[in-house]
Enzyme design. Structure first.
Site, mmCIF file in Angstrom:
data_model
loop_
_atom_site.group_PDB
_atom_site.id
_atom_site.type_symbol
_atom_site.label_atom_id
_atom_site.label_comp_id
_atom_site.label_asym_id
_atom_site.label_seq_id
_atom_site.Cartn_x
_atom_site.Cartn_y
_atom_site.Cartn_z
ATOM 1 N N SER A 1 1.016 -1.350 -0.020
ATOM 2 C CA SER A 1 -0.174 -0.073 -0.054
ATOM 3 C C SER A 1 0.939 1.284 -0.004
ATOM 4 O O SER A 1 2.226 1.132 0.359
ATOM 5 C CB SER A 1 -0.978 0.056 1.182
ATOM 6 O OG SER A 1 -1.536 1.151 1.216
ATOM 7 N N TYR B 1 -2.439 0.444 10.867
ATOM 8 C CA TYR B 1 -2.452 -0.026 9.490
ATOM 9 C C TYR B 1 -1.234 -0.007 8.634
ATOM 10 O O TYR B 1 -0.629 -0.608 7.992
ATOM 11 C CB TYR B 1 -3.579 0.391 8.769
ATOM 12 C CG TYR B 1 -3.894 -0.103 7.552
ATOM 13 C CD1 TYR B 1 -4.287 -1.129 7.024
ATOM 14 C CD2 TYR B 1 -3.536 1.057 6.130
ATOM 15 C CE1 TYR B 1 -4.162 -1.818 5.696
ATOM 16 C CE2 TYR B 1 -3.745 0.522 4.898
ATOM 17 C CZ TYR B 1 -3.910 -0.728 4.759
ATOM 18 O OH TYR B 1 -4.340 -1.241 3.480
ATOM 19 N N GLY C 1 -2.753 3.255 -4.172
ATOM 20 C CA GLY C 1 -3.443 4.251 -3.338
ATOM 21 C C GLY C 1 -4.846 4.118 -2.874
ATOM 22 O O GLY C 1 -5.061 2.890 -2.501
HETATM 23 P P1 NDP Z 1 -11.749 -5.699 0.196
HETATM 24 O O1 NDP Z 1 -12.368 -5.643 1.556
HETATM 25 O O2 NDP Z 1 -12.473 -5.575 -0.822
HETATM 26 O O3 NDP Z 1 -11.066 -7.380 0.162
HETATM 27 C C1 NDP Z 1 -10.254 -8.071 1.215
HETATM 28 C C2 NDP Z 1 -10.108 -9.416 1.119
HETATM 29 O O4 NDP Z 1 -9.397 -9.768 1.825
HETATM 30 C C3 NDP Z 1 -11.356 -10.230 0.799
HETATM 31 O O5 NDP Z 1 -11.475 -11.138 0.044
HETATM 32 C C4 NDP Z 1 -11.501 -10.690 2.353
HETATM 33 O O6 NDP Z 1 -12.089 -12.218 2.154
HETATM 34 C C5 NDP Z 1 -9.771 -11.003 2.388
HETATM 35 N N1 NDP Z 1 -9.350 -11.188 3.896
HETATM 36 C C6 NDP Z 1 -9.508 -10.122 4.697
HETATM 37 N N2 NDP Z 1 -9.252 -10.683 6.036
HETATM 38 C C7 NDP Z 1 -8.916 -12.036 5.944
HETATM 39 C C8 NDP Z 1 -8.615 -13.270 6.600
HETATM 40 N N3 NDP Z 1 -8.577 -12.995 7.897
HETATM 41 N N4 NDP Z 1 -8.513 -14.430 6.203
HETATM 42 C C9 NDP Z 1 -8.904 -14.518 4.806
HETATM 43 N N5 NDP Z 1 -9.067 -13.587 3.845
HETATM 44 C C10 NDP Z 1 -9.329 -12.359 4.556
HETATM 45 O O7 NDP Z 1 -10.628 -4.871 0.484
HETATM 46 P P2 NDP Z 1 -9.236 -4.477 -0.961
HETATM 47 O O8 NDP Z 1 -9.828 -5.567 -2.089
HETATM 48 O O9 NDP Z 1 -9.150 -3.189 -1.009
HETATM 49 O O10 NDP Z 1 -8.053 -4.958 -0.119
HETATM 50 C C11 NDP Z 1 -7.291 -6.027 -0.748
HETATM 51 C C12 NDP Z 1 -5.783 -5.803 -0.249
HETATM 52 O O11 NDP Z 1 -5.328 -4.459 -0.644
HETATM 53 C C13 NDP Z 1 -5.690 -5.634 1.297
HETATM 54 O O12 NDP Z 1 -4.220 -6.286 1.473
HETATM 55 C C14 NDP Z 1 -5.514 -4.102 1.565
HETATM 56 O O13 NDP Z 1 -4.559 -3.734 2.598
HETATM 57 C C15 NDP Z 1 -4.767 -3.699 0.289
HETATM 58 N N6 NDP Z 1 -4.863 -2.284 -0.205
HETATM 59 C C16 NDP Z 1 -6.219 -1.598 -0.270
HETATM 60 C C17 NDP Z 1 -6.385 -0.376 -0.606
HETATM 61 C C18 NDP Z 1 -7.741 0.375 -0.870
HETATM 62 O O14 NDP Z 1 -7.644 1.514 -0.904
HETATM 63 N N7 NDP Z 1 -8.651 -0.519 -1.390
HETATM 64 C C19 NDP Z 1 -5.194 0.449 -0.958
HETATM 65 C C20 NDP Z 1 -4.032 -0.142 -0.765
HETATM 66 C C21 NDP Z 1 -3.894 -1.631 -0.433
HETATM 67 P P3 NDP Z 1 -12.877 -12.533 3.277
HETATM 68 O O15 NDP Z 1 -13.849 -11.493 4.000
HETATM 69 O O16 NDP Z 1 -14.003 -13.430 2.633
HETATM 70 O O17 NDP Z 1 -12.481 -13.303 4.209
HETATM 71 C C1 8X3 Z 2 -4.984 1.686 1.539
HETATM 72 C C2 8X3 Z 2 -4.853 3.012 1.226
HETATM 73 O O1 8X3 Z 2 -4.389 5.297 1.892
HETATM 74 O O2 8X3 Z 2 -6.146 4.290 2.974
HETATM 75 O O3 8X3 Z 2 -3.781 0.591 1.835
HETATM 76 O O4 8X3 Z 2 -3.998 3.574 3.512
HETATM 77 S S1 8X3 Z 2 -4.875 3.953 2.543
#
Ligand code: NDP
Ligand code: 8X3
Length: 247
Positions: free
Chosen positions: A134, A147, A178
């Site tokens: 991230s 986080y 982002g």
């Molecule tokens: P979502 O909430 O849409 O997806 C998160 C995914 O992670 C889901 O499929 C969820 O599946 C899975 N997950 C969460 N906790 C667990 C667990 N304990 N065990 C197994 N699976 C788990 O969020 P995003 O798609 O945005 O996030 C995906 C990644 O991207 C994360 O690592 C996040 O930190 C990162 N990220 C996101 C950003 C954003 O702005 N959206 C920016 C930068 C990074 P389920 O709930 O079915 O278990």
């Molecule tokens: C998710 C993006 O900017 O909310 O990793 O930390 S931010």
């Protein structure tokens, strides 16, 4: 080059992980998709209508994770995507439950999955670990200390893995987004959809497909090319906190 490659995506029930699964499937890969919501995985497998293995487990449950992955063959590509933010509070009033969820998922969970699969990848002498980091792994913002610490840890693990795996044929990359509109902010704000929507007020966030496109590109480089890091911001973002919003 990804045709018939085995790609394992954690957290494929939503957002970036689900988009990655779709994009790798479109590129001809065979998929293993994981997450806690089994019904979502079944829907995804039905939609993709190809060779898709679904594994329902919680990455914070080490025994369940190791058991689920024990018989999985070495992936050509492991996308360590499962993760979350929980809360946006200063440390002095932060919740232990939120902190545990973030650290156990984003750091320990990623490590458990990686430790379970890496020996098989090393034995084959090939493979690619792609972590979803991230911008929060490069910057820190108010209320985001834990986080951001978890994503700084992902950055350190990416770099450490690349050192440990030197000479094994296994590549390591990180894709660091982002602001991407997914279920991320709804999860962060414990189901408060209005507050989550306000995160993207007056700006065009990235889509999960934008990130999946980059992940597939990273995975599809020739064997002698190892992309270390890709940082992708929304067009209206200059940093984690500097966002231009239409008035
Ligand atoms: P979502 O909430 O849409 O997806 C998160 C995914 O992670 C889901 O499929 C969820 O599946 C899975 N997950 C969460 N906790 C667990 C667990 N304990 N065990 C197994 N699976 C788990 O969020 P995003 O798609 O945005 O996030 C995906 C990644 O991207 C994360 O690592 C996040 O930190 C990162 N990220 C996101 C950003 C954003 O702005 N959206 C920016 C930068 C990074 P389920 O709930 O079915 O278990
Ligand atoms: C998710 C993006 O900017 O909310 O990793 O930390 S931010």
């Amino acid at each position: 080059m990804l045709v018939d490659h085995h790609v394992l995506v954690t957290g494929a029930t939503s957002g970036i992980g689900r988009s990655c699964a779709r994009a790798f499937a479109a590129a001809g890969a065979n998929l293993t998709v994981t997450g806690r919501r089994g019904e979502r995985l079944a829907e995804l497998a039905a939609e993709l209508d190809g060779a898709v293995r679904t594994l329902t487990f919680d990455v914070t449950d080490r025994d369940a994770t190791l058991a689920a992955l024990a018989d999985v063959p070495a992936p050509d590509v492991l996308v360590n995507n499962a993760g979350l933010a929980s809360g946006l509070d200063p440390v002095q009033s932060g919740s232990f439950a939120d902190w545990d969820a973030m650290l156990q998922t984003n750091v320990s969970g990623l490590l458990t999955v990686t430790r379970a699969l890496l020996p098989k990848m090393v034995d084959r002498g090939r493979g690619h670990v792609i972590n979803i980091g991230s911008i929060a792994g490069h910057e820190v913002y108010p209320g985001g200390a834990v986080y951001c610490a978890s994503k700084h840890a992902v950055d350190a693990l990416t770099k450490g893995l690349r050192l440990d795996l030197l000479g094994t044929g296994v590549k390591v990359s990180t894709v660091d987004p982002g602001m991407v509109e997914t279920e991320f902010s709804t999860v962060r704000f414990h189901g408060d959809a209005d507050r989550a929507a306000r995160v993207y007020d007056g700006m065009d966030p990235l889509t999960p497909d934008d990130i999946a496109e980059a992940v597939v590109w990273v995975a599809d480089r020739p064997r002698h090319v190892q992309v270390a890091e890709v940082v992708i911001l929304a067009g209206a973002q200059a940093s984690a906190t500097q966002v231009h919003r239409r008035s």
